[in-house]
Design a protein around this motif. Structure first.
Motif, short mmCIF file in Angstrom:
data_model
loop_
_atom_site.label_atom_id
_atom_site.label_comp_id
_atom_site.label_asym_id
_atom_site.label_seq_id
_atom_site.Cartn_x
_atom_site.Cartn_y
_atom_site.Cartn_z
N ASN A 156 0.80 -1.10 0.00
CA ASN A 156 0.08 0.03 0.11
C ASN A 156 0.84 1.32 0.17
OD1 ASN A 156 -1.74 2.35 0.31
ND2 ASN A 156 -2.94 1.02 2.14
N PRO A 157 0.87 1.96 -1.01
CA PRO A 157 1.70 3.10 -1.22
C PRO A 157 1.50 4.28 -0.28
CG PRO A 157 0.16 3.14 -3.07
CD PRO A 157 0.21 1.88 -2.23
N LYS A 158 0.14 4.32 0.28
CA LYS A 158 -0.17 5.14 1.46
C LYS A 158 0.84 4.94 2.76
CE LYS A 158 -4.54 6.55 -0.36
NZ LYS A 158 -6.08 6.81 -0.22
N ILE A 159 0.74 3.74 3.10
CA ILE A 159 1.46 3.33 4.33
C ILE A 159 3.02 3.49 3.95
CG2 ILE A 159 2.16 1.39 5.74
CD1 ILE A 159 -0.78 1.94 6.01
N LYS A 160 3.52 3.43 2.92
CA LYS A 160 4.97 3.84 2.83
C LYS A 160 5.09 5.28 3.12
CE LYS A 160 9.12 2.81 1.93
NZ LYS A 160 9.82 3.86 1.50
N ALA A 161 4.09 5.94 2.33
CA ALA A 161 4.25 7.43 2.50
C ALA A 161 4.17 8.12 3.88
CB ALA A 161 3.40 8.16 1.38
N ALA A 162 3.09 7.38 4.61
CA ALA A 162 3.21 8.10 6.06
C ALA A 162 4.16 7.58 6.83
CB ALA A 162 1.86 6.96 6.76
N PHE A 163 4.96 6.44 6.59
CA PHE A 163 6.12 6.18 7.19
C PHE A 163 7.04 7.02 6.80
CE2 PHE A 163 9.63 3.48 8.31
CZ PHE A 163 9.15 2.57 9.34
N ASP A 164 7.34 7.26 5.58
CA ASP A 164 8.41 8.20 5.22
C ASP A 164 8.30 9.49 5.60
OD1 ASP A 164 9.72 6.08 4.09
OD2 ASP A 164 9.02 6.59 1.78
N SER A 165 7.18 10.06 5.56
CA SER A 165 6.95 11.39 5.96
C SER A 165 7.22 11.63 7.57
CB SER A 165 5.61 11.73 5.76
OG SER A 165 4.60 11.24 6.46
N THR A 166 6.66 10.42 8.20
CA THR A 166 6.98 10.60 9.72
C THR A 166 8.58 10.42 9.99
OG1 THR A 166 5.01 9.44 10.06
CG2 THR A 166 6.79 9.55 12.00
N ALA A 167 9.19 9.46 9.08
CA ALA A 167 10.68 9.41 9.51
C ALA A 167 11.48 10.73 8.99
CB ALA A 167 11.05 8.45 8.52
N ARG A 168 10.95 11.60 8.00
CA ARG A 168 11.63 12.81 7.65
C ARG A 168 11.59 13.84 8.78
NH1 ARG A 168 9.62 11.43 2.43
NH2 ARG A 168 7.50 12.82 2.74
N ALA A 169 10.06 13.92 9.31
CA ALA A 169 10.00 14.54 10.53
C ALA A 169 10.76 14.39 11.71
CB ALA A 169 8.47 14.71 10.99
N ILE A 170 11.13 13.09 11.99
CA ILE A 170 12.12 12.63 12.92
C ILE A 170 13.35 13.45 12.64
CG2 ILE A 170 13.10 10.84 14.07
CD1 ILE A 170 10.38 9.26 13.66
N ALA A 171 13.88 13.05 11.37
CA ALA A 171 15.24 13.55 11.06
C ALA A 171 15.49 15.15 11.01
CB ALA A 171 15.54 13.11 9.73
N ASP A 172 14.20 15.66 10.74
CA ASP A 172 14.25 17.30 11.06
C ASP A 172 14.37 17.81 12.52
OD1 ASP A 172 14.01 17.58 8.12
OD2 ASP A 172 12.02 17.96 8.27
N GLY A 173 14.11 16.84 13.35
CA GLY A 173 14.35 17.20 14.78
C GLY A 173 13.02 17.59 15.26
N GLN A 174 12.10 17.29 14.51
CA GLN A 174 10.45 17.70 15.15
C GLN A 174 9.94 16.96 16.24
OE1 GLN A 174 7.68 18.73 12.18
NE2 GLN A 174 9.35 18.91 10.45
#
Length: 422
Positions: A226-244
């Motif tokens: 499901n591409p939506k699951i991967k997208a949600a996972f990736d966007s969360t990971a990017r926010a973590i990397a951003d220090g949010q």
């Protein structure tokens, strides 16, 4: 479950399990009938228990509150073993599909007159705990978890962001906008983080999808495709990397401490989360408010009260379940705790619709969550949804706690999820 979640340390989990085994083993003692109930999170029933006891002389209610995952995993194990379950067991939506697939393990509430309650509920809420053949109703609904976003007005003001709910909602019509706001917040703060835990942000996105871990109406697991699951996972990971992210494990002690100390500015806020915040951080009253969730809708959680077939006090247990889930009690729980009713009569009651919550700066929570509940289109959840969700959360936590590479974390989570679904 409210998807109400987290993990205690192994020793604490063992203690909770031991307590659950002890209390569920209690029967009649010295002329008193001990009625046991196992819950998780904040159901807000303490005063109602005392009222039930007052109207049922000789009855003592013993409640055991466990962490979300421990509670449901223990219940599954006790049902399989044929002993150890309480007279009444709360079940969250993440596990209701799995448990209603074995209706013989529960008392059929229709045999006790629950059919009269069907009209109390939206169709989806009644059907969610009804067996596939429509002959066994295993639970009566307690609440629903319409989504919003709780935020700290003092931390927003310090970062130069608006604090009015309408203006805050306008900051993030989409999740991309929410993360962009997070980047702006983080750039102006060296202390507080934008959100509490990656799992809460990830789950909020997933609960907005029409289809998440299972193909609708089937037992086919699509978590890895499901591409939506991967997208949600990736966007969360990017926010973590951003220090949010504050990098917390939701519902554990450090998360509670951070909530008290104001070390994060926003938290995904299904209706039941209000109870967590109010109970765990009472001194923060007036510092919170509630805005729309990015994406504008969604539902996370909502529970049922069930009676395992192994209960020795089935009729009395049904009286308790019926009492606790009655519309009148659902209204009271909402105004006292924040858990939003699943009863149609309670949802539409003026006491709910006009309610403003002083803890959240008089936010019109009755209207906010009421609009969401009336329009709610529930997400299809397959037979092992809860276990699959746990697996995906483990990946987010590995990114935050162990600095695992997101692609590796996702791949390992999908493997774990697919094993759990078998």
């Amino acid at each position: 479950m409210r998807a109400r979640r987290g993990r205690h340390a192994a020793m604490a989990g063992t203690a909770v399990l031991a307590m659950a085994l002890l209390t569920s083993a209690c029967g009649d003692d010295g002329g008193k009938t001990k009625l046991t109930i196992n819950t998780f999170g904040v159901f807000g029933y303490t005063d109602l228990y005392r009222e039930f006891e007052a109207s049922h002389p000789g009855v003592e209610i013993v409640e055991t509150v466990s962490e979300y995952n421990d509670h449901h995993n223990n219940l599954v194990n006790h049902l399989a073993a044929g002993s150890g379950a309480a007279d009444v067991e709360a079940v969250d939506e993440g596990f209701i599909a799995q448990l209603k697939a074995a209706p013989e393990q529960f008392v059929n509430l229709l045999d006790h007159g629950a059919g009269d309650r069907e009209q109390d509920y939206p169709e989806f809420k009644w059907a969610s705990s009804l067996s596939a053949d429509g002959k066994t109703q295993i639970g009566l609904g307690t609440d629903v978890g319409g989504l919003a976003m709780c935020y700290r007005t003092d931390l927003f003001a310090a970062a130069g962001l608006p604090t009015d709910p309408a203006a805050v909602s306008a900051l993030w019509p989409s999740w991309d906008d929410y993360f962009e706001t997070g980047r702006a917040f983080t750039a102006k703060n060296t202390g507080p983080k934008f959100f509490d835990a990656g799992t809460n942000i990830y789950n909020a996105q997933v609960f907005q999808f029409d289809e998440s871990y299972y193909a609708t109406g089937t037992s086919n697991v699509i978590v890895g495709s499901n591409p939506k699951i991967k997208a949600a996972f990736d966007s969360t990971a990017r926010a973590i990397a951003d220090g949010q992210s504050a990098g917390l494990v939701a519902f554990e002690d450090e998360w509670v401490t951070a909530m008290k100390e104001g070390t994060f500015a926003t938290i995904t806020c299904p209706a039941w989360m209000q109870g967590y915040i109010k109970e765990n951080a009472p001194d923060t009253a007036g510092k919170w408010n509630i805005a729309a969730i990015p994406g504008g809708s969604g539902n996370w959680g909502g529970s049922w009260l069930t009676i395992p077939a192994q209960s020795d006090h089935q009729e009395l247990a049904y009286e308790l379940v019926s009492f606790l889930t009655a519309p009148k009690q659902q209204i009271r729980i909402f105004t006292e705790t924040g858990n939003f009713p699943s009863s149609l009569g309670a949802i539409k009651d003026p006491a709910v619709q006009s309610f403003t919550n002083p803890f959240f700066d008089d936010a019109p929570t009755g209207r906010i969550f009421g609009e969401s509940a009336i329009k709610l289109a529930p997400q299809y959840q397959g037979p092992k949804h809860g276990a699959v969700r746990q697996a995906m959360e483990h990946g987010i936590q590995r990114i935050e706690q162990e600095h695992q590479a997101p692609d590796v974390a996702f791949r390992e989570s999908v493997d774990e999820a697919e094993r759990a679904a078998r």
